[in-house]
Write a protein that holds these residues in place. Structure first.
Motif, PDB file in Angstrom:
ATOM      1  N   GLU A 123     -13.105 -19.664  -7.747  1.00 32.26           N
ATOM      2  CA  GLU A 123     -12.703 -20.811  -8.559  1.00 32.26           C
ATOM      3  C   GLU A 123     -12.002 -20.354  -9.839  1.00 32.26           C
ATOM      4  O   GLU A 123     -11.045 -20.983 -10.288  1.00 32.26           O
ATOM      5  N   ASN A 124     -12.464 -19.267 -10.419  1.00 27.44           N
ATOM      6  CA  ASN A 124     -11.845 -18.728 -11.620  1.00 27.44           C
ATOM      7  C   ASN A 124     -10.390 -18.328 -11.358  1.00 27.44           C
ATOM      8  O   ASN A 124      -9.523 -18.555 -12.181  1.00 27.44           O
ATOM      9  N   GLN A 125     -10.100 -17.746 -10.182  1.00 23.05           N
ATOM     10  CA  GLN A 125      -8.731 -17.371  -9.824  1.00 23.05           C
ATOM     11  C   GLN A 125      -7.861 -18.619  -9.683  1.00 23.05           C
ATOM     12  O   GLN A 125      -6.709 -18.635 -10.110  1.00 23.05           O
ATOM     13  N   LYS A 126      -8.378 -19.660  -9.067  1.00 28.17           N
ATOM     14  CA  LYS A 126      -7.627 -20.913  -8.914  1.00 28.17           C
ATOM     15  C   LYS A 126      -7.298 -21.505 -10.281  1.00 28.17           C
ATOM     16  O   LYS A 126      -6.215 -22.002 -10.507  1.00 28.17           O
ATOM     17  N   GLU A 127      -8.273 -21.453 -11.187  1.00 29.99           N
ATOM     18  CA  GLU A 127      -8.058 -21.981 -12.532  1.00 29.99           C
ATOM     19  C   GLU A 127      -6.962 -21.202 -13.242  1.00 29.99           C
ATOM     20  O   GLU A 127      -6.100 -21.771 -13.896  1.00 29.99           O
ATOM     21  N   LYS A 128      -6.968 -19.873 -13.102  1.00 26.88           N
ATOM     22  CA  LYS A 128      -5.927 -19.050 -13.713  1.00 26.88           C
ATOM     23  C   LYS A 128      -4.562 -19.393 -13.140  1.00 26.88           C
ATOM     24  O   LYS A 128      -3.581 -19.498 -13.856  1.00 26.88           O
ATOM     25  N   LEU A 129      -4.485 -19.575 -11.827  1.00 25.91           N
ATOM     26  CA  LEU A 129      -3.226 -19.945 -11.180  1.00 25.91           C
ATOM     27  C   LEU A 129      -2.734 -21.302 -11.687  1.00 25.91           C
ATOM     28  O   LEU A 129      -1.568 -21.480 -11.977  1.00 25.91           O
ATOM     29  N   LYS A 130      -3.635 -22.225 -11.805  1.00 20.99           N
ATOM     30  CA  LYS A 130      -3.292 -23.564 -12.271  1.00 20.99           C
ATOM     31  C   LYS A 130      -2.711 -23.508 -13.682  1.00 20.99           C
ATOM     32  O   LYS A 130      -1.678 -24.093 -13.957  1.00 20.99           O
ATOM     33  N   VAL A 131      -3.334 -22.764 -14.565  1.00 18.20           N
ATOM     34  CA  VAL A 131      -2.866 -22.638 -15.943  1.00 18.20           C
ATOM     35  C   VAL A 131      -1.492 -21.987 -15.970  1.00 18.20           C
ATOM     36  O   VAL A 131      -0.585 -22.440 -16.643  1.00 18.20           O
ATOM     37  N   THR A 132      -1.304 -20.916 -15.198  1.00 18.11           N
ATOM     38  CA  THR A 132      -0.028 -20.205 -15.153  1.00 18.11           C
ATOM     39  C   THR A 132       1.068 -21.120 -14.627  1.00 18.11           C
ATOM     40  O   THR A 132       2.154 -21.191 -15.183  1.00 18.11           O
ATOM     41  N   THR A 133       0.795 -21.825 -13.547  1.00 16.39           N
ATOM     42  CA  THR A 133       1.785 -22.707 -12.948  1.00 16.39           C
ATOM     43  C   THR A 133       2.169 -23.832 -13.904  1.00 16.39           C
ATOM     44  O   THR A 133       3.337 -24.140 -14.070  1.00 16.39           O
ATOM     45  N   GLU A 134       1.185 -24.442 -14.541  1.00 15.73           N
ATOM     46  CA  GLU A 134       1.456 -25.564 -15.422  1.00 15.73           C
ATOM     47  C   GLU A 134       2.187 -25.151 -16.691  1.00 15.73           C
ATOM     48  O   GLU A 134       2.856 -25.954 -17.299  1.00 15.73           O
ATOM     49  N   SER A 135       2.090 -23.895 -17.086  1.00 16.83           N
ATOM     50  CA  SER A 135       2.717 -23.472 -18.331  1.00 16.83           C
ATOM     51  C   SER A 135       4.211 -23.184 -18.167  1.00 16.83           C
ATOM     52  O   SER A 135       4.909 -23.012 -19.142  1.00 16.83           O
ATOM     53  N   GLN A 136       4.687 -23.105 -16.937  1.00 14.51           N
ATOM     54  CA  GLN A 136       6.097 -22.821 -16.695  1.00 14.51           C
ATOM     55  C   GLN A 136       6.855 -24.132 -16.473  1.00 14.51           C
ATOM     56  O   GLN A 136       6.580 -24.859 -15.528  1.00 14.51           O
ATOM     57  N   PRO A 137       7.813 -24.446 -17.342  1.00 12.91           N
ATOM     58  CA  PRO A 137       8.579 -25.681 -17.132  1.00 12.91           C
ATOM     59  C   PRO A 137       9.488 -25.549 -15.915  1.00 12.91           C
ATOM     60  O   PRO A 137       9.852 -24.440 -15.509  1.00 12.91           O
ATOM     61  N   TRP A 138       9.870 -26.660 -15.344  1.00 10.85           N
ATOM     62  CA  TRP A 138      10.749 -26.634 -14.174  1.00 10.85           C
ATOM     63  C   TRP A 138      12.094 -25.990 -14.501  1.00 10.85           C
ATOM     64  O   TRP A 138      12.780 -25.463 -13.645  1.00 10.85           O
ATOM     65  N   TYR A 139      12.445 -25.985 -15.777  1.00 10.83           N
ATOM     66  CA  TYR A 139      13.728 -25.426 -16.208  1.00 10.83           C
ATOM     67  C   TYR A 139      13.575 -24.000 -16.744  1.00 10.83           C
ATOM     68  O   TYR A 139      14.401 -23.533 -17.529  1.00 10.83           O
ATOM     69  N   GLN A 140      12.559 -23.290 -16.303  1.00  8.44           N
ATOM     70  CA  GLN A 140      12.258 -21.962 -16.839  1.00  8.44           C
ATOM     71  C   GLN A 140      13.417 -20.983 -16.705  1.00  8.44           C
ATOM     72  O   GLN A 140      13.516 -20.025 -17.470  1.00  8.44           O
ATOM     73  N   GLU A 141      14.330 -21.209 -15.770  1.00  7.68           N
ATOM     74  CA  GLU A 141      15.495 -20.327 -15.611  1.00  7.68           C
ATOM     75  C   GLU A 141      16.647 -20.746 -16.523  1.00  7.68           C
ATOM     76  O   GLU A 141      17.715 -20.141 -16.492  1.00  7.68           O
ATOM     77  N   GLY A 142      16.427 -21.793 -17.316  1.00  7.62           N
ATOM     78  CA  GLY A 142      17.457 -22.299 -18.221  1.00  7.62           C
ATOM     79  C   GLY A 142      18.245 -23.429 -17.586  1.00  7.62           C
ATOM     80  O   GLY A 142      18.105 -23.715 -16.399  1.00  7.62           O
ATOM     81  N   LEU A 143      19.059 -24.073 -18.391  1.00  5.53           N
ATOM     82  CA  LEU A 143      19.885 -25.193 -17.924  1.00  5.53           C
ATOM     83  C   LEU A 143      21.303 -25.032 -18.444  1.00  5.53           C
ATOM     84  O   LEU A 143      21.520 -24.547 -19.553  1.00  5.53           O
ATOM     85  N   ARG A 144      22.232 -25.505 -17.660  1.00  7.59           N
ATOM     86  CA  ARG A 144      23.641 -25.401 -18.023  1.00  7.59           C
ATOM     87  C   ARG A 144      24.029 -26.604 -18.901  1.00  7.59           C
ATOM     88  O   ARG A 144      23.881 -27.741 -18.497  1.00  7.59           O
ATOM     89  N   PHE A 145      24.512 -26.297 -20.119  1.00  7.51           N
ATOM     90  CA  PHE A 145      24.972 -27.363 -21.019  1.00  7.51           C
ATOM     91  C   PHE A 145      25.963 -26.816 -22.031  1.00  7.51           C
ATOM     92  O   PHE A 145      25.785 -25.730 -22.575  1.00  7.51           O
TER      93      PHE A 145
END
Length: 145
Positions: A2-24
């Motif tokens: 369960e601790n590993q799942k929690e770590k994965l959840k935190v890591t996943t949620e902290s990365q925005p969908w635009y983590q690779e940047g956006l063109r503007f």
């Protein structure tokens, strides 16, 4: 486990969908200064800068170019088109001292909630996903949120 799942959840949620940047790249089209009724919120510091830029007393700037909405100060709009009062020939006449709300466009929360929201914003802002636009890193995007 369960601790590993929690770590994965935190890591996943902290990365925005635009983590690779956006063109503007701002094309200066003025589209972000037009449209339906809205508010361009301004601070006291911004009032001071804009008034000075226009060689006006702050009180005159406030009286002529602003309105109070729920106790907060906003720039006025054209009553027919809803264009910002400082939009002239599709250009901002106060570009060098424009408010933070304007300087941080398109990095507004409503445009960054999802890829879909970003694509919707691109339908009226030609600088979003412009083929010649640089990729803006997510760190810069986040600093403007």
């Amino acid at each position: 486990m369960e601790n590993q799942k929690e770590k994965l959840k935190v890591t996943t949620e902290s990365q925005p969908w635009y983590q690779e940047g956006l063109r503007f790249k701002c094309t200066g089209c003025g589209q972000c200064c037009t449209g339906g009724p809205g508010a361009v919120w301004i601070s006291q510091e911004e009032i001071e800068l804009m008034a000075k830029h226009l060689n006006l007393a702050e009180s005159e700037f406030i009286k002529t170019y602003t309105r109070l909405i729920d106790g907060k100060r906003s720039l006025i709009e054209d009553p027919v088109s809803y264009d910002c009062v400082f939009l002239k020939d599709n250009k901002c006449s106060l570009y060098s001292v424009r408010p933070k709300q304007c300087r941080t466009f398109p990095w507004w929360q409503q445009n960054l909630t999802s890829k879909k929201a970003w694509k919707e914003a691109a339908q009226w802002c030609e600088g979003i996903n412009h083929p010649e636009a640089p990729i803006v890193p997510s760190s810069e995007i986040d600093s403007n949120l």
